[in-house]
Design a protein around this motif. Structure first.
Motif, PDB file in Angstrom:
ATOM      1  N   THR A  35      11.734 -11.917  10.655  1.00 50.94           N
ATOM      2  CA  THR A  35      10.853 -10.957  11.307  1.00 50.94           C
ATOM      3  C   THR A  35      11.517 -10.406  12.567  1.00 50.94           C
ATOM      4  N   GLU A  36      11.339  -9.130  12.799  1.00 47.45           N
ATOM      5  CA  GLU A  36      11.862  -8.380  13.936  1.00 47.45           C
ATOM      6  C   GLU A  36      13.281  -7.870  13.743  1.00 47.45           C
ATOM      7  N   ASP A  37      14.017  -8.338  12.723  1.00 48.99           N
ATOM      8  CA  ASP A  37      15.316  -7.747  12.435  1.00 48.99           C
ATOM      9  C   ASP A  37      15.080  -6.358  11.853  1.00 48.99           C
ATOM     10  N   GLN A  38      16.004  -5.453  12.119  1.00 49.02           N
ATOM     11  CA  GLN A  38      15.903  -4.099  11.575  1.00 49.02           C
ATOM     12  C   GLN A  38      17.121  -3.848  10.687  1.00 49.02           C
ATOM     13  N   ILE A  39      16.869  -3.403   9.453  1.00 46.03           N
ATOM     14  CA  ILE A  39      17.951  -3.191   8.503  1.00 46.03           C
ATOM     15  C   ILE A  39      17.885  -1.789   7.918  1.00 46.03           C
ATOM     16  N   SER A  40      18.964  -1.413   7.236  1.00 44.94           N
ATOM     17  CA  SER A  40      18.991  -0.201   6.416  1.00 44.94           C
ATOM     18  C   SER A  40      19.486  -0.596   5.040  1.00 44.94           C
ATOM     19  N   VAL A  41      18.946   0.061   4.021  1.00 40.52           N
ATOM     20  CA  VAL A  41      19.379  -0.152   2.643  1.00 40.52           C
ATOM     21  C   VAL A  41      19.848   1.200   2.118  1.00 40.52           C
ATOM     22  N   THR A  42      21.099   1.243   1.657  1.00 39.59           N
ATOM     23  CA  THR A  42      21.647   2.469   1.088  1.00 39.59           C
ATOM     24  C   THR A  42      21.932   2.229  -0.386  1.00 39.59           C
ATOM     25  N   VAL A  43      21.232   2.992  -1.243  1.00 39.03           N
ATOM     26  CA  VAL A  43      21.469   2.926  -2.686  1.00 39.03           C
ATOM     27  C   VAL A  43      22.294   4.165  -3.030  1.00 39.03           C
ATOM     28  N   PHE A  44      23.553   3.951  -3.413  1.00 37.01           N
ATOM     29  CA  PHE A  44      24.456   5.064  -3.656  1.00 37.01           C
ATOM     30  C   PHE A  44      23.988   5.929  -4.806  1.00 37.01           C
ATOM     31  N   ASN A  45      24.073   7.244  -4.607  1.00 33.30           N
ATOM     32  CA  ASN A  45      23.659   8.262  -5.574  1.00 33.30           C
ATOM     33  C   ASN A  45      22.159   8.251  -5.854  1.00 33.30           C
ATOM     34  N   GLU A  46      21.379   7.601  -5.014  1.00 31.66           N
ATOM     35  CA  GLU A  46      19.914   7.556  -5.156  1.00 31.66           C
ATOM     36  C   GLU A  46      19.273   7.691  -3.774  1.00 31.66           C
ATOM     37  N   PRO A  47      19.395   8.869  -3.141  1.00 32.36           N
ATOM     38  CA  PRO A  47      18.900   9.004  -1.763  1.00 32.36           C
ATOM     39  C   PRO A  47      17.404   8.734  -1.603  1.00 32.36           C
ATOM     40  N   ASP A  48      16.608   8.902  -2.661  1.00 28.14           N
ATOM     41  CA  ASP A  48      15.170   8.629  -2.559  1.00 28.14           C
ATOM     42  C   ASP A  48      14.858   7.138  -2.419  1.00 28.14           C
ATOM     43  N   LEU A  49      15.826   6.295  -2.718  1.00 28.58           N
ATOM     44  CA  LEU A  49      15.610   4.848  -2.628  1.00 28.58           C
ATOM     45  C   LEU A  49      16.122   4.250  -1.317  1.00 28.58           C
ATOM     46  N   ASN A  50      16.777   5.061  -0.499  1.00 27.83           N
ATOM     47  CA  ASN A  50      17.339   4.561   0.756  1.00 27.83           C
ATOM     48  C   ASN A  50      16.240   4.229   1.768  1.00 27.83           C
ATOM     49  N   LEU A  51      16.489   3.203   2.544  1.00 28.44           N
ATOM     50  CA  LEU A  51      15.637   2.836   3.674  1.00 28.44           C
ATOM     51  C   LEU A  51      16.480   2.940   4.930  1.00 28.44           C
ATOM     52  N   VAL A  52      15.978   3.666   5.917  1.00 28.37           N
ATOM     53  CA  VAL A  52      16.712   3.833   7.170  1.00 28.37           C
ATOM     54  C   VAL A  52      15.941   3.146   8.288  1.00 28.37           C
ATOM     55  N   GLU A  53      16.573   2.201   8.915  1.00 33.15           N
ATOM     56  CA  GLU A  53      16.010   1.500  10.076  1.00 33.15           C
ATOM     57  C   GLU A  53      14.595   0.993   9.835  1.00 33.15           C
ATOM     58  N   VAL A  54      14.476   0.045   8.934  1.00 32.14           N
ATOM     59  CA  VAL A  54      13.175  -0.556   8.638  1.00 32.14           C
ATOM     60  C   VAL A  54      13.146  -1.973   9.215  1.00 32.14           C
ATOM     61  N   ARG A  55      12.041  -2.310   9.890  1.00 33.66           N
ATOM     62  CA  ARG A  55      11.871  -3.657  10.444  1.00 33.66           C
ATOM     63  C   ARG A  55      11.295  -4.582   9.387  1.00 33.66           C
ATOM     64  N   ILE A  56      11.764  -5.793   9.396  1.00 31.69           N
ATOM     65  CA  ILE A  56      11.212  -6.807   8.504  1.00 31.69           C
ATOM     66  C   ILE A  56       9.842  -7.184   9.048  1.00 31.69           C
ATOM     67  N   SER A  57       8.850  -7.151   8.177  1.00 29.08           N
ATOM     68  CA  SER A  57       7.465  -7.379   8.592  1.00 29.08           C
ATOM     69  C   SER A  57       7.224  -8.829   8.997  1.00 29.08           C
ATOM     70  N   ALA A  58       6.073  -9.066   9.574  1.00 25.80           N
ATOM     71  CA  ALA A  58       5.688 -10.420   9.978  1.00 25.80           C
ATOM     72  C   ALA A  58       5.615 -11.365   8.787  1.00 25.80           C
ATOM     73  N   SER A  59       5.385 -10.800   7.603  1.00 26.83           N
ATOM     74  CA  SER A  59       5.344 -11.646   6.395  1.00 26.83           C
ATOM     75  C   SER A  59       6.730 -11.810   5.765  1.00 26.83           C
ATOM     76  N   GLY A  60       7.757 -11.217   6.400  1.00 28.14           N
ATOM     77  CA  GLY A  60       9.126 -11.393   5.909  1.00 28.14           C
ATOM     78  C   GLY A  60       9.505 -10.442   4.793  1.00 28.14           C
ATOM     79  N   THR A  61       8.814  -9.307   4.686  1.00 26.57           N
ATOM     80  CA  THR A  61       9.071  -8.384   3.587  1.00 26.57           C
ATOM     81  C   THR A  61       9.489  -7.007   4.089  1.00 26.57           C
TER      82      THR A  61
END
Length: 180
Positions: A35-61
């Motif tokens: 919790t509180e870490d911030q990550i990005s997920v890049t799925v190559f050739n699938e820009p609709d699936l990318n996550l930019v600067e998302v914080r991990i929730s209190a439930s760890g998701t």
């Protein structure tokens, strides 16, 4: 004789610093997200699936497009990449290729006899001495040798800390008051 003693002391200090830096680098590689870490997920050739600067929730998701809530707490970056790849292979993508990066680590905490106690953003290479400087330095009443640190994973294991010790995200540093 004095030159040899000075050289030996300097060599000892250098070896200590190198060992401390190497162990901190290994700990970062084995770093487990929380919790509180911030990550990005890049799925190559699938820009609709990318996550930019998302914080991990209190439930760890995190909430991934197509997948919904995905639990990633206590996993390394490599483990998260493997988990997301496996989930995307289940009828969503034929050959998912993705990377996960940590944008911001959860903060460390410093309290006691420092000028500005509180939580501060973690940066790689952080030592107890640097953490004290970030918190404004010691107060006049601070004991510069009575420093304790609690690692987030070992909440009950309070250890005496040295100024050169590495600090990890979530660690709690306490500077005691001097009685002299």
């Amino acid at each position: 004789m004095k030159t040899h003693t000075l050289v030996a002391l300097l060599l000892g200090l250098i070896i200590t610093l190198v060992n401390s830096t190497l162990s901190t680098a290994q700990e970062i590689n084995d770093y487990r997200l929380a919790t509180e870490d911030q990550i990005s997920v890049t799925v190559f050739n699938e820009p609709d699936l990318n996550l930019v600067e998302v914080r991990i929730s209190a439930s760890g998701t995190i909430s991934m497009p197509l997948l919904g809530q995905v639990s990633i707490a206590d996993l390394t970056v490599t483990e998260v990449e493997n988990k997301l790849t496996k989930l995307l292979l289940q009828g969503y993508l034929k050959k998912p290729n993705l990377t996960v990066t940590i944008n911001e680590y959860r903060p460390f905490y410093i309290g006691g006899e420092v000028r500005e106690p509180g939580s501060y953003p973690f940066r790689q290479g952080l030592t107890v001495q640097k953490a004290i400087a970030i918190a404004g330095g010691f107060t006049e009443r601070a004991s510069k040798s009575a420093i304790s640190m609690v690692n987030e994973k070992e909440e009950r294991n309070i250890q005496q800390a040295k100024l050169v010790d590495g600090v990890m995200p979530g660690d709690v540093i306490t500077i005691s008051e001097s009685f002299f």
